[in-house]
Scaffold this motif. Structure first.
Motif, mmCIF file in Angstrom:
data_model
loop_
_atom_site.group_PDB
_atom_site.id
_atom_site.type_symbol
_atom_site.label_atom_id
_atom_site.label_comp_id
_atom_site.label_asym_id
_atom_site.label_seq_id
_atom_site.Cartn_x
_atom_site.Cartn_y
_atom_site.Cartn_z
ATOM 1 N N ILE A 224 0.694 -1.150 0.080
ATOM 2 C CA ILE A 224 0.086 -0.050 -0.058
ATOM 3 C C ILE A 224 0.884 1.430 -0.041
ATOM 4 O O ILE A 224 0.337 2.354 -0.382
ATOM 5 C CB ILE A 224 -0.992 -0.095 1.014
ATOM 6 C CG1 ILE A 224 -0.299 0.163 2.427
ATOM 7 C CG2 ILE A 224 -2.199 -1.070 1.065
ATOM 8 C CD1 ILE A 224 -1.335 0.096 3.643
ATOM 9 N N ASN A 225 2.046 1.293 0.404
ATOM 10 C CA ASN A 225 2.978 2.223 0.329
ATOM 11 C C ASN A 225 3.325 2.706 -0.943
ATOM 12 O O ASN A 225 3.962 3.748 -1.398
ATOM 13 C CB ASN A 225 4.442 2.006 1.105
ATOM 14 C CG ASN A 225 4.062 1.909 2.508
ATOM 15 O OD1 ASN A 225 3.082 2.306 3.057
ATOM 16 N ND2 ASN A 225 4.924 1.493 3.271
ATOM 17 N N LEU A 226 3.021 1.905 -1.980
ATOM 18 C CA LEU A 226 3.405 2.469 -3.599
ATOM 19 C C LEU A 226 2.557 3.720 -3.639
ATOM 20 O O LEU A 226 2.675 4.572 -4.729
ATOM 21 C CB LEU A 226 2.809 1.268 -4.516
ATOM 22 C CG LEU A 226 3.528 0.165 -4.712
ATOM 23 C CD1 LEU A 226 2.871 -0.938 -5.282
ATOM 24 C CD2 LEU A 226 4.937 0.292 -5.141
ATOM 25 N N TYR A 227 1.368 4.035 -3.137
ATOM 26 C CA TYR A 227 0.514 5.056 -3.404
ATOM 27 C C TYR A 227 0.326 6.030 -2.349
ATOM 28 O O TYR A 227 -0.320 6.962 -2.225
ATOM 29 C CB TYR A 227 -0.916 4.664 -3.696
ATOM 30 C CG TYR A 227 -0.867 3.473 -4.848
ATOM 31 C CD1 TYR A 227 -0.641 3.782 -6.033
ATOM 32 C CD2 TYR A 227 -1.281 2.122 -4.399
ATOM 33 C CE1 TYR A 227 -0.764 2.705 -7.002
ATOM 34 C CE2 TYR A 227 -1.306 1.079 -5.465
ATOM 35 C CZ TYR A 227 -1.144 1.505 -6.836
ATOM 36 O OH TYR A 227 -1.010 0.524 -7.708
ATOM 37 N N SER A 228 1.162 6.060 -1.227
ATOM 38 C CA SER A 228 1.170 7.034 -0.095
ATOM 39 C C SER A 228 2.366 8.099 -0.055
ATOM 40 O O SER A 228 3.452 7.952 -0.762
ATOM 41 C CB SER A 228 1.300 6.315 1.004
ATOM 42 O OG SER A 228 2.372 5.719 1.345
ATOM 43 N N SER A 229 1.945 9.014 0.321
ATOM 44 C CA SER A 229 2.723 10.262 0.581
ATOM 45 C C SER A 229 3.352 10.240 1.816
ATOM 46 O O SER A 229 4.323 11.046 2.182
ATOM 47 C CB SER A 229 2.157 11.469 0.163
ATOM 48 O OG SER A 229 1.128 11.898 0.916
ATOM 49 N N CYS A 230 2.695 9.343 3.002
ATOM 50 C CA CYS A 230 3.245 9.681 4.017
ATOM 51 C C CYS A 230 2.955 8.064 4.661
ATOM 52 O O CYS A 230 1.663 7.598 4.811
ATOM 53 C CB CYS A 230 1.970 10.610 4.859
ATOM 54 S SG CYS A 230 2.473 10.815 6.675
ATOM 55 N N ASN A 231 3.934 7.512 5.137
ATOM 56 C CA ASN A 231 3.978 6.165 5.747
ATOM 57 C C ASN A 231 3.953 6.174 7.163
ATOM 58 O O ASN A 231 4.957 6.366 7.687
ATOM 59 C CB ASN A 231 5.121 5.412 4.967
ATOM 60 C CG ASN A 231 5.082 5.681 3.662
ATOM 61 O OD1 ASN A 231 4.036 5.511 3.063
ATOM 62 N ND2 ASN A 231 6.200 5.427 2.916
#
Length: 307
Positions: A224-231
């Protein structure tokens, strides 16, 4: 060649050149790798009937720098071959019920400690600011992550103006609820192994609509971090048929507290209004916890609004 198979192939390749004692070690490890993984070099030698130095030489003959690296290779073999029930048997099989309780609680404490030591403070601050400034906040967490999403949604509805908890088993319904998400909105996706493909697709959709995407997961490399700007990352794995959600829940608690501190005036006004409604409509008995007692105000630093 992957590391899970590496030790097996190394033993097979070197077997004819091993001494009698080392061959006994090889046989023991191949038959009892689930036990050998927990043994020191001394204990492994005692189990087979050879000296500690023979164990160390055996490891080095296989190409390892020393016993610790050799033992790590056995750990990888165990992880690859044991199913979850077998791993639980290895870890907890000889423990009493009270020892299981102690071990699980200690493991959970370690996960919180690990999460604290490896947390990204800047990412956390970015998440708080993004959530506060978003026109609408969407929350998605499915399957085993649904309780985390529900808990987050419950408190965010007290703190933020426009919150939507996506709670459905249909992919089509997920997209219908997210139809109007855009660049002014934010979505927080919660996903831990085994990762939900529907959560991944929801975040992909949000990202394509230019919404701010925040993730809470177990690994910086999670899908899901492929699409996040904040992990936001929280450790979750444990030897069980379930994941530990203690550290993720602590991160969620931190988000709630941080947003409270950023919006003291608004939070106090909201809680006072909720208290009035709960009292008027007898939502809680008198012995229920008071959300706005003086002790809670002091603990969270809300203080006097006139200060």
């Amino acid at each position: 060649m992957d590391s899970t198979k590496d030790i097996v192939n190394k033993i097979n390749d070197q077997y004819n050149m091993l001494s009698k004692g080392q061959k006994r070690l090889a046989a023991y490890i191949m038959d009892n790798y689930d036990k050998a993984v927990f043994l020191t070099a001394t204990k492994l030698g005692e189990a087979v009937g050879v000296s500690e130095s023979t164990v160390v030489r055996f490891a080095m003959n296989l190409g390892y720098k020393g016993y610790p690296e050799f033992q790590k290779s056995i750990e990888e073999l165990v992880q690859g071959r044991l199913n979850k029930i077998e791993k639980m048997e290895v870890t907890y099989g000889h423990n009493s019920q009270s020892q299981i309780l102690e071990n699980v609680l200690a493991a959970d404490a370690e996960k919180i400690k690990y999460t604290l030591e490896h947390t990204d403070g800047k990412a956390f601050e970015q998440a708080v600011d993004t959530l506060i400034n978003a026109r609408k906040v969407y929350i998605i967490g499915l399957r085993s992550c649904a309780p985390l999403a529900s808990f987050l949604g419950f408190y965010f509805n007290m703190l933020l103006d426009n919150v939507l908890l996506i709670n459905t088993n249909s992919t089509t319904e997920i997209f219908e609820q997210m139809l109007h998400i855009d660049k002014d909105d934010a979505i927080i996706g919660i996903s831990f192994p085994r990762y939900s493909m529907r959560t991944l697709k929801a975040l992909e959709f949000a990202n394509n609509k230019n919404a701010a995407v925040i993730t809470l997961t177990d690994n910086i490399h999670a899908p899901i971090n492929l699409y996040s700007s904040c992990n936001l990352v929280a450790k979750s794995e444990m030897v069980s048929i379930v994941d530990s959600l203690v550290a993720p829940l602590s991160v969620i608690n931190a988000l709630v507290v941080a947003i409270c501190m950023k919006q003291k005036e608004k939070v106090i006004t909201t809680l006072e209004e909720l208290e009035r409604i709960w009292d008027e409509y007898q939502i809680y008995n008198n012995d229920e916890m008071n959300y706005l007692d003086s002790r809670s105000i002091e603990e969270f630093g809300l203080g006097d609004r006139n200060e």
